[in-house]
Design a protein around this motif. Structure first.
Motif, mmCIF file in Angstrom:
data_model
loop_
_atom_site.group_PDB
_atom_site.id
_atom_site.type_symbol
_atom_site.label_atom_id
_atom_site.label_comp_id
_atom_site.label_asym_id
_atom_site.label_seq_id
_atom_site.Cartn_x
_atom_site.Cartn_y
_atom_site.Cartn_z
ATOM 1 N N ARG A 23 53.156 28.860 33.110
ATOM 2 C CA ARG A 23 52.566 27.545 33.391
ATOM 3 C C ARG A 23 52.316 26.767 32.109
ATOM 4 O O ARG A 23 51.951 25.598 32.144
ATOM 5 C CB ARG A 23 51.224 27.710 34.114
ATOM 6 N N GLY A 24 52.436 27.432 30.955
ATOM 7 C CA GLY A 24 52.150 26.787 29.676
ATOM 8 C C GLY A 24 50.757 27.087 29.174
ATOM 9 O O GLY A 24 50.374 26.647 28.096
ATOM 10 N N ASP A 25 49.977 27.856 29.942
ATOM 11 C CA ASP A 25 48.615 28.200 29.531
ATOM 12 C C ASP A 25 48.436 29.713 29.390
ATOM 13 O O ASP A 25 47.325 30.212 29.358
ATOM 14 C CB ASP A 25 47.598 27.643 30.525
ATOM 15 N N GLY A 26 49.544 30.450 29.312
ATOM 16 C CA GLY A 26 49.472 31.899 29.148
ATOM 17 C C GLY A 26 49.526 32.681 30.445
ATOM 18 O O GLY A 26 49.410 33.899 30.435
ATOM 19 N N TYR A 27 49.712 31.994 31.566
ATOM 20 C CA TYR A 27 49.747 32.666 32.867
ATOM 21 C C TYR A 27 50.972 32.214 33.652
ATOM 22 O O TYR A 27 51.483 31.117 33.459
ATOM 23 C CB TYR A 27 48.461 32.401 33.652
ATOM 24 N N ASP A 42 45.585 35.488 37.324
ATOM 25 C CA ASP A 42 45.963 36.810 37.816
ATOM 26 C C ASP A 42 47.195 37.391 37.140
ATOM 27 O O ASP A 42 47.360 38.609 37.128
ATOM 28 C CB ASP A 42 46.227 36.771 39.325
ATOM 29 N N ASN A 43 48.074 36.557 36.630
ATOM 30 C CA ASN A 43 49.360 37.032 36.119
ATOM 31 C C ASN A 43 49.608 36.547 34.692
ATOM 32 O O ASN A 43 50.218 35.496 34.487
ATOM 33 C CB ASN A 43 50.495 36.550 37.034
ATOM 34 N N PRO A 44 49.172 37.321 33.681
ATOM 35 C CA PRO A 44 49.414 36.913 32.296
ATOM 36 C C PRO A 44 50.916 36.860 31.996
ATOM 37 O O PRO A 44 51.699 37.636 32.534
ATOM 38 C CB PRO A 44 48.749 38.010 31.464
ATOM 39 N N ARG A 56 46.497 44.836 30.929
ATOM 40 C CA ARG A 56 46.384 44.996 32.387
ATOM 41 C C ARG A 56 47.336 46.072 32.895
ATOM 42 O O ARG A 56 46.983 46.856 33.774
ATOM 43 C CB ARG A 56 46.644 43.673 33.090
ATOM 44 N N ALA A 57 48.551 46.114 32.342
ATOM 45 C CA ALA A 57 49.518 47.145 32.741
ATOM 46 C C ALA A 57 48.994 48.526 32.369
ATOM 47 O O ALA A 57 49.130 49.481 33.147
ATOM 48 C CB ALA A 57 50.863 46.890 32.072
#
Length: 129
Positions: A23-27, A42-44, A56-57
């Motif tokens: 998204r351009g914001d790290g996610y 929720d999704n880096p 997270r992984a």
């Protein structure tokens, strides 16, 4: 009066894999969805937010011995190795330092024959401080 040098704007992340895009914001967000909530984290992104993505992984790999979603299945170690592969493809230059920060990953592997139903396999042992 001396002219000030203008700094170039940071390069926007262009990570995309399948329908998942940064998204351009790290996610990440799923481009097939109806949109995204800017506060959702929720999704880096494995490219521009690699540390959080792999942290997270690691957490999942160390707490999940087996999983199945109806189409595929695996172990905690599979989670780690899959995410590591994405991160390596997305951010090969930054990955060694990030793995050093994360340290060894004690991934769970399903083993129905063991008393606990799983065993632990150490990944990234070579980055141990």
């Amino acid at each position: 009066m001396p002219q000030q040098k203008q700094q170039a704007a940071p390069k926007a992340c262009t990570f995309q894999r399948g329908t998942w895009e940064c998204r351009g914001d790290g996610y990440l967000w799923d481009a097939d969805s109806d949109g995204w909530d800017p506060s959702e984290a929720d999704n880096p992104c494995p490219c521009c937010n690699t540390l959080e993505y792999l942290e997270r992984a690691k957490e999942e790999a160390e707490s999940c011995s087996a999983w199945s979603d109806g189409c595929s299945s695996g172990t905690g170690e599979d989670i780690w190795l899959n995410c590591l592969s994405w991160a390596e493809a997305a951010n090969p230059e930054g990955l060694p330092a990030i793995l050093q920060q994360i340290g060894p990953v004690e991934a769970l592997v399903s083993d129905p024959g063991s008393p606990d139903g799983y065993f632990v396999r150490t990944n990234n042992a070579e980055v141990r401080p």
